[in-house]
Design a protein around this motif. Structure first.
Motif, short mmCIF file in Angstrom:
data_model
loop_
_atom_site.label_atom_id
_atom_site.label_comp_id
_atom_site.label_asym_id
_atom_site.label_seq_id
_atom_site.Cartn_x
_atom_site.Cartn_y
_atom_site.Cartn_z
N CYS A 46 0.87 -1.17 0.00
CA CYS A 46 0.00 0.00 0.00
C CYS A 46 0.91 1.22 0.00
N TYR A 47 0.81 2.02 -1.05
CA TYR A 47 1.71 3.16 -1.22
C TYR A 47 1.09 4.44 -0.67
N GLY A 48 1.98 5.37 -0.26
CA GLY A 48 1.57 6.70 0.12
C GLY A 48 0.83 6.77 1.45
N GLY A 49 0.36 7.98 1.79
CA GLY A 49 -0.39 8.18 3.02
C GLY A 49 0.43 7.82 4.24
N THR A 50 -0.23 7.26 5.24
CA THR A 50 0.48 6.86 6.46
C THR A 50 1.41 5.68 6.20
N PHE A 51 1.16 4.93 5.12
CA PHE A 51 2.01 3.78 4.80
C PHE A 51 3.30 4.21 4.11
N GLY A 52 3.27 5.34 3.41
CA GLY A 52 4.45 5.83 2.70
C GLY A 52 4.68 7.30 2.97
N PRO A 53 5.12 7.63 4.19
CA PRO A 53 5.21 9.04 4.59
C PRO A 53 6.21 9.88 3.81
N ASP A 54 7.13 9.23 3.08
CA ASP A 54 8.14 9.99 2.33
C ASP A 54 7.85 10.07 0.84
N ILE A 55 6.69 9.63 0.43
CA ILE A 55 6.43 9.64 -1.01
C ILE A 55 6.38 11.07 -1.53
N GLY A 56 5.99 12.02 -0.65
CA GLY A 56 6.00 13.43 -1.06
C GLY A 56 7.40 13.93 -1.33
N ILE A 57 8.38 13.45 -0.56
CA ILE A 57 9.78 13.84 -0.78
C ILE A 57 10.26 13.30 -2.13
N VAL A 58 9.88 12.06 -2.43
CA VAL A 58 10.25 11.47 -3.73
C VAL A 58 9.59 12.25 -4.86
N MET A 59 8.33 12.67 -4.67
CA MET A 59 7.64 13.48 -5.68
C MET A 59 8.39 14.79 -5.92
N GLU A 60 8.78 15.45 -4.83
CA GLU A 60 9.48 16.73 -4.96
C GLU A 60 10.83 16.55 -5.63
N HIS A 61 11.53 15.48 -5.28
CA HIS A 61 12.88 15.27 -5.84
C HIS A 61 12.83 14.87 -7.31
N THR A 62 11.84 14.06 -7.67
CA THR A 62 11.79 13.52 -9.03
C THR A 62 10.91 14.31 -9.98
N GLY A 63 9.97 15.09 -9.42
CA GLY A 63 9.02 15.80 -10.27
C GLY A 63 7.88 14.94 -10.77
N LEU A 64 7.77 13.71 -10.23
CA LEU A 64 6.72 12.79 -10.66
C LEU A 64 5.50 12.89 -9.74
#
Length: 234
Positions: A100-118
């Motif tokens: 299960c990706y994102g949300g409370t299960f993936g708290p750093d997905i926003g950092i990956v979004m910011e770094h990659t632009g995806l």
């Protein structure tokens, strides 16, 4: 004809182990050599050898110094290296891992979004589109270091590691991705979590995979995570 293993370097590692190195850095060709030699040794286990432990670019051979010697083991290794096709590498096992990706299960997905632009959905689709080879298991019981992460997802480690991550956390660090089987500290960027019990000492086989297998991440919903988590951990 050049040997497949001509770059092998054999070193002492304490008083009851050898370290056999086949190259430098993270390289799928080098890791294939490690896998091939591990298979050869396990199927032609020399007397006195207690364990063969593969890593990224090397393997450790633990032995009983009363039964055998480093020189004797080196001779056996050189003989096997001279005939690398004696035993082929078995096809890797594909191990599906629901995440299960994102949300409370993936708290750093926003950092990956910011770094990659995806976007988040793009990150999930890319991360789940590859069968990742397990190069090495270590750090904690069952922690698997996976190669083959898409360059578009590569994100640096956290500057400050977390003191505790829940078991099943799935993370990214530079060119690798991996899973935390037990609650532990960790500095990788956490993008999701699996409900599976990756390490269970009471099971006949405590681990769901081994070095050389391939991990296939399968996206699931929060509801599916809850149902599977209850089945695995209750």
């Amino acid at each position: 004809m050049a040997l497949l293993y001509e770059q092998a370097r054999i070193r002492l590692s304490g008083d009851r182990a050898l370290l056999v190195e086949y190259g430098d850095g993270i390289d799928p060709v080098v890791n294939e050599k490690v896998r091939a030699m591990t298979a050869l040794l396990k199927r032609n286990l020399p007397a006195g050898v207690e364990a063969v432990v593969p890593a990224y670019r090397s393997l450790s051979i633990l032995y009983d110094p009363i039964t055998t010697t480093p020189a004797g083991l080196a001779e056996i290794l050189h003989a096997l290296e001279a005939d690398p096709d004696a035993v082929g590498i078995a096809e890797p096992k594909i191990v599906p891992i629901p995440v299960c990706y994102g949300g409370t299960f993936g708290p750093d997905i926003g950092i990956v979004m910011e770094h990659t632009g995806l976007r988040e959905d793009e990150i999930i689709a890319i991360h789940a589109s590859v069968d990742y080879p397990i190069y090495m298991i270590g750090f904690t019981p069952g922690f698997c270091y996976l190669g083959g992460l898409d360059r578009r997802l590569q994100t640096p480690r956290r500057k400050t590691p977390r003191l505790s991550l829940p078991a099943g956390s799935v993370g990214i660090a530079e060119s690798q991705t991996g899973m935390y089987p037990v609650e532990s500290p960790g500095g990788w960027q956490i993008i999701g979590r699996t409900p599976l019990r990756l390490f269970a000492p009471a099971r006949e086989n405590p681990f769901l995979y081994e070095a050389g297998d391939r991990i296939r991440f399968v996206p699931i919903t929060g509801a599916e995570f809850g149902r599977l988590f209850e089945e695995e951990w209750s």
